[in-house]
Design a protein around this motif. Structure first.
Motif, PDB file in Angstrom:
ATOM      1  N   ALA A 165       0.842  -1.198   0.000  1.00 52.04           N
ATOM      2  CA  ALA A 165       0.000   0.000   0.000  1.00 52.04           C
ATOM      3  C   ALA A 165       0.880   1.253   0.000  1.00 52.04           C
ATOM      4  O   ALA A 165       0.613   2.213  -0.731  1.00 52.04           O
ATOM      5  CB  ALA A 165      -0.922  -0.001   1.219  1.00 52.04           C
ATOM      6  N   ARG A 190       0.845   4.143  -2.861  1.00 47.22           N
ATOM      7  CA  ARG A 190       0.508   5.503  -2.406  1.00 47.22           C
ATOM      8  C   ARG A 190       1.521   6.511  -2.942  1.00 47.22           C
ATOM      9  O   ARG A 190       1.192   7.543  -3.483  1.00 47.22           O
ATOM     10  CB  ARG A 190       0.535   5.552  -0.877  1.00 47.22           C
ATOM     11  CG  ARG A 190      -0.806   5.374  -0.230  1.00 47.22           C
ATOM     12  CD  ARG A 190      -0.728   5.658   1.269  1.00 47.22           C
ATOM     13  NE  ARG A 190      -1.635   4.789   1.981  1.00 47.22           N
ATOM     14  CZ  ARG A 190      -1.274   3.800   2.784  1.00 47.22           C
ATOM     15  NH1 ARG A 190      -0.012   3.543   3.012  1.00 47.22           N
ATOM     16  NH2 ARG A 190      -2.180   3.052   3.376  1.00 47.22           N
ATOM     17  N   TRP A 215      -2.374   7.490  -4.705  1.00 48.35           N
ATOM     18  CA  TRP A 215      -3.695   6.929  -4.377  1.00 48.35           C
ATOM     19  C   TRP A 215      -3.951   7.031  -2.875  1.00 48.35           C
ATOM     20  O   TRP A 215      -3.026   6.955  -2.065  1.00 48.35           O
ATOM     21  CB  TRP A 215      -3.761   5.429  -4.736  1.00 48.35           C
ATOM     22  CG  TRP A 215      -3.820   5.141  -6.195  1.00 48.35           C
ATOM     23  CD1 TRP A 215      -4.107   6.016  -7.203  1.00 48.35           C
ATOM     24  CD2 TRP A 215      -3.575   3.871  -6.804  1.00 48.35           C
ATOM     25  NE1 TRP A 215      -4.064   5.366  -8.410  1.00 48.35           N
ATOM     26  CE2 TRP A 215      -3.740   4.039  -8.196  1.00 48.35           C
ATOM     27  CE3 TRP A 215      -3.239   2.608  -6.332  1.00 48.35           C
ATOM     28  CZ2 TRP A 215      -3.589   2.994  -9.108  1.00 48.35           C
ATOM     29  CZ3 TRP A 215      -3.097   1.559  -7.219  1.00 48.35           C
ATOM     30  CH2 TRP A 215      -3.263   1.767  -8.613  1.00 48.35           C
ATOM     31  N   ILE A 270      -5.133   4.905  -0.055  1.00 52.35           N
ATOM     32  CA  ILE A 270      -5.303   3.472   0.233  1.00 52.35           C
ATOM     33  C   ILE A 270      -5.477   3.328   1.738  1.00 52.35           C
ATOM     34  O   ILE A 270      -4.584   3.685   2.514  1.00 52.35           O
ATOM     35  CB  ILE A 270      -4.094   2.644  -0.240  1.00 52.35           C
ATOM     36  CG1 ILE A 270      -3.839   2.891  -1.733  1.00 52.35           C
ATOM     37  CG2 ILE A 270      -4.317   1.169   0.030  1.00 52.35           C
ATOM     38  CD1 ILE A 270      -2.626   2.165  -2.281  1.00 52.35           C
ATOM     39  N   TRP A 294      -7.279  -3.668   2.056  1.00 52.94           N
ATOM     40  CA  TRP A 294      -7.001  -2.231   1.937  1.00 52.94           C
ATOM     41  C   TRP A 294      -7.755  -1.704   0.718  1.00 52.94           C
ATOM     42  O   TRP A 294      -7.597  -2.219  -0.389  1.00 52.94           O
ATOM     43  CB  TRP A 294      -5.495  -1.994   1.739  1.00 52.94           C
ATOM     44  CG  TRP A 294      -4.695  -2.119   2.994  1.00 52.94           C
ATOM     45  CD1 TRP A 294      -4.137  -1.099   3.704  1.00 52.94           C
ATOM     46  CD2 TRP A 294      -4.348  -3.326   3.705  1.00 52.94           C
ATOM     47  NE1 TRP A 294      -3.476  -1.590   4.803  1.00 52.94           N
ATOM     48  CE2 TRP A 294      -3.585  -2.945   4.829  1.00 52.94           C
ATOM     49  CE3 TRP A 294      -4.622  -4.679   3.515  1.00 52.94           C
ATOM     50  CZ2 TRP A 294      -3.089  -3.866   5.741  1.00 52.94           C
ATOM     51  CZ3 TRP A 294      -4.138  -5.606   4.424  1.00 52.94           C
ATOM     52  CH2 TRP A 294      -3.376  -5.194   5.519  1.00 52.94           C
ATOM     53  N   ARG A 295      -8.587  -0.687   0.923  1.00 56.37           N
ATOM     54  CA  ARG A 295      -9.371  -0.147  -0.195  1.00 56.37           C
ATOM     55  C   ARG A 295      -8.552   0.896  -0.944  1.00 56.37           C
ATOM     56  O   ARG A 295      -7.950   1.790  -0.339  1.00 56.37           O
ATOM     57  CB  ARG A 295     -10.655   0.502   0.324  1.00 56.37           C
ATOM     58  CG  ARG A 295     -11.659  -0.522   0.838  1.00 56.37           C
ATOM     59  CD  ARG A 295     -13.075   0.082   0.855  1.00 56.37           C
ATOM     60  NE  ARG A 295     -14.021  -0.904   1.364  1.00 56.37           N
ATOM     61  CZ  ARG A 295     -14.398  -0.961   2.643  1.00 56.37           C
ATOM     62  NH1 ARG A 295     -13.947  -0.084   3.502  1.00 56.37           N
ATOM     63  NH2 ARG A 295     -15.237  -1.891   3.037  1.00 56.37           N
ATOM     64  N   ILE A 296      -8.524   0.763  -2.262  1.00 59.58           N
ATOM     65  CA  ILE A 296      -7.793   1.708  -3.116  1.00 59.58           C
ATOM     66  C   ILE A 296      -8.788   2.694  -3.708  1.00 59.58           C
ATOM     67  O   ILE A 296      -9.765   2.294  -4.335  1.00 59.58           O
ATOM     68  CB  ILE A 296      -7.061   0.963  -4.254  1.00 59.58           C
ATOM     69  CG1 ILE A 296      -6.062  -0.043  -3.685  1.00 59.58           C
ATOM     70  CG2 ILE A 296      -6.376   1.960  -5.187  1.00 59.58           C
ATOM     71  CD1 ILE A 296      -5.428  -0.937  -4.737  1.00 59.58           C
TER      72      ILE A 296
END
Lengths: 379, 129
Positions: free
Chosen positions: B19, B23, B28, B30, B39-41
């Motif tokens: 992540a 990032r 992004w 995350i 982990w949401r992107i």
């Protein structure tokens, strides 16, 4: 337990402890009121607590997969949220879980029963963990009537029914001796679930051997299929056999639970309700976990018994209490002492040897009292 | 509409480290989902980006790379067609609770992709513990 004349008067009974079991791991959301997301699972506890339940039987459902969680971190996360949402509620974690190691290191380290013993290392700690003592067939299907599973995913599904019918609980001494030791080390109380008198005997032997030294909280398990059934005489025998100082809950399934809960309430015992055990009301209509808690409260009030507050439930169950010796444990549980070498006869605790003066009124025959010469009364 | 890519997933043994990599590389947002290893992107600007994918532990032993999810009308029908055309089912039909059904397929050349059928009633069958 020993009942005196006044034991069955509601005002003399300990307030009723209601355990809620609202996580029904065997059901789908279409079958019952099954919480899935973390918020839903927490709210289920809050709603049951507000309805009158003071103990929560905890199962954790992984919201990402919908399956029962085998993730140690998820258990910790959920217990943490429960402690925030229902801080007074007694948290009793279901002990049938085997955690799945995530890392290669954990896979190498967790051997055999270690995946189950990890329950003792939950952080934050629950108040208790259910512990089976004695391997048991646990065919939950055998006591179902067709109405019990009507409209659920088990209805007309012999393959799934067969899977549940084949369930058994692995709880031999290789498991429970070590598990009890670790629970004591981490100060998490065991919550025993004897399925018949011979498992009660196993528990008593553990106490007499000093393997377990603490309060005795238990649920009498009547799910049929290897456990107790619904014969009330068998339940009465269990009530007769549990130690005087223990705290016993009646735990059965489907609509049989309703009758047995009523029995428990008028006998001064305690109840467990919720969608893990039963989906129905006496009218064969669906009842949510909260409605079942409310039903137990109603029966209790009608009978005139108090429903325990969380503080009372903790005091009754002696949550957080441990004993330091076999004698202390036996004494607190109202069990006779262990036999000393060469000691004959039935065993009682030693007293200072004085005779007590019997009540002056009564319909019994106080022989001991008659042996004491009455004092002379002057005319 | 069927046939569109709905989202993607990236796999790694240490998703948190991965992540950090993405990032910094793309900017992004995350964020870990609470209580699950996911982990949401969020694509787009860090403040307003919509969730378009996720980072997770590999769901299959050798899953590497980016997994694209393609929406289908019927997961069962699409699985049947894929197999008839030489595809191989790598992960059977699986539920994302109350969200969708998905399955992972290897195309005839061995490339992995996933198919996704939204379904609010999706749920796995309980199994005895």
């Amino acid at each position: 337990m020993y009942y005196t004349d006044d034991s069955i008067l509601p005002e003399n009974m300990a307030p009723l402890i209601i355990t809620a079991a609202p996580y029904g791991p065997q059901w789908l959301p279409g079958d019952a009121d099954i919480p899935v997301t973390w918020d839903e699972q927490v709210q289920a506890a809050v709603d049951c607590y507000n309805a009158g339940a003071t103990m929560l039987h905890v199962h954790v459902r992984d919201p990402a997969t919908g399956h029962g969680s085998v993730d140690f971190d998820q258990y910790n996360y959920f217990i943490g949220r429960l402690k925030q949402a229902v801080p007074k509620m007694i948290l009793q974690v279901g002990g049938s879980i085997s955690f799945s190691p995530k890392t290669a290191e954990a896979k190498a380290k967790w051997l055999d029963y270690d995946t189950r013993h990890m329950l003792t290392e939950l952080d934050p700690k629950p108040d208790c963990v259910t512990v089976a003592v004695g391997t048991t067939q646990w065919d939950v299907v055998t006591m179902f009537t067709p109405d019990d599973i009507k409209g659920t995913h088990l209805d007309n599904n012999p393959k799934v029914q067969a899977a549940w019918a084949g369930m058994w609980v692995d709880a031999g001494p290789a498991f429970y001796l070590e598990h009890l030791k670790r629970l004591r080390r981490h100060r998490i109380q065991p919550y025993f679930v004897p399925a018949h008198v011979h498992q009660l005997e196993l528990i008593e032997r553990l106490i007499r051997a000093g393997v377990y030294m603490g309060p005795l909280n238990l649920a009498i398990a009547g799910y049929g299929g290897g456990t107790l059934g619904r014969n009330p005489f068998d339940w009465m025998e269990m009530v007769r056999r549990v130690p005087q100082g223990s705290v016993a809950t009646f735990w059965s399934s489907m609509r049989g639970l309703i009758s047995l809960s009523a029995m428990a309430i008028v006998l001064g015992q305690h109840v467990r309700v919720g969608n893990e055990d039963n989906l129905w009301g006496p009218d064969k209509k669906h009842r949510t976990s909260v409605q079942q808690v409310e039903g137990a409260v109603r029966i209790c009030k009608e009978f005139g018994r108090q429903v325990a507050t969380a503080e009372e439930a903790r005091a009754i169950m002696k949550i957080g209490v441990w004993y330091d010796s076999i004698e202390e444990t036996l004494h607190n549980l109202g069990l006779p002492p262990n036999r000393k070498d060469g000691q004959a006869g039935f065993l009682v605790w030693e007293t200072e040897g004085r005779k007590a003066v019997a009540k002056t009124a009564g319909d019994s025959h106080p022989m001991a009292y008659c042996m004491i010469s009455p004092e002379t009364v002057e005319a | 509409m069927s046939g569109l890519v709905t989202h993607f997933e990236i796999y790694g043994d240490e998703p948190a480290k991965l992540a950090a990599f993405y990032r910094e590389l793309f900017g992004w947002r995350i964020e870990p989902a609470a209580g699950v290893d996911y982990w949401r992107i969020h694509l787009g600007s860090p403040a307003n980006g919509t969730a378009a994918g996720g980072l997770a532990h590999p769901p299959l032993p050798d899953a590497r790379g980016w997994m694209q999810y393609v929406k289908v009308e019927s997961l069962d029908d699409s699985l049947a067609v894929a197999q008839r055309l030489g595809g191989r089912v790598v992960r059977e039909k699986t539920a994302v609770p109350k969200t969708a059904w998905y399955a992972v397929i290897a195309d005839p050349q061995g490339n992995l992709f996933a198919i996704w059928q939204p379904d609010r009633t999706a749920f796995p069958a309980p199994v005895p513990d």
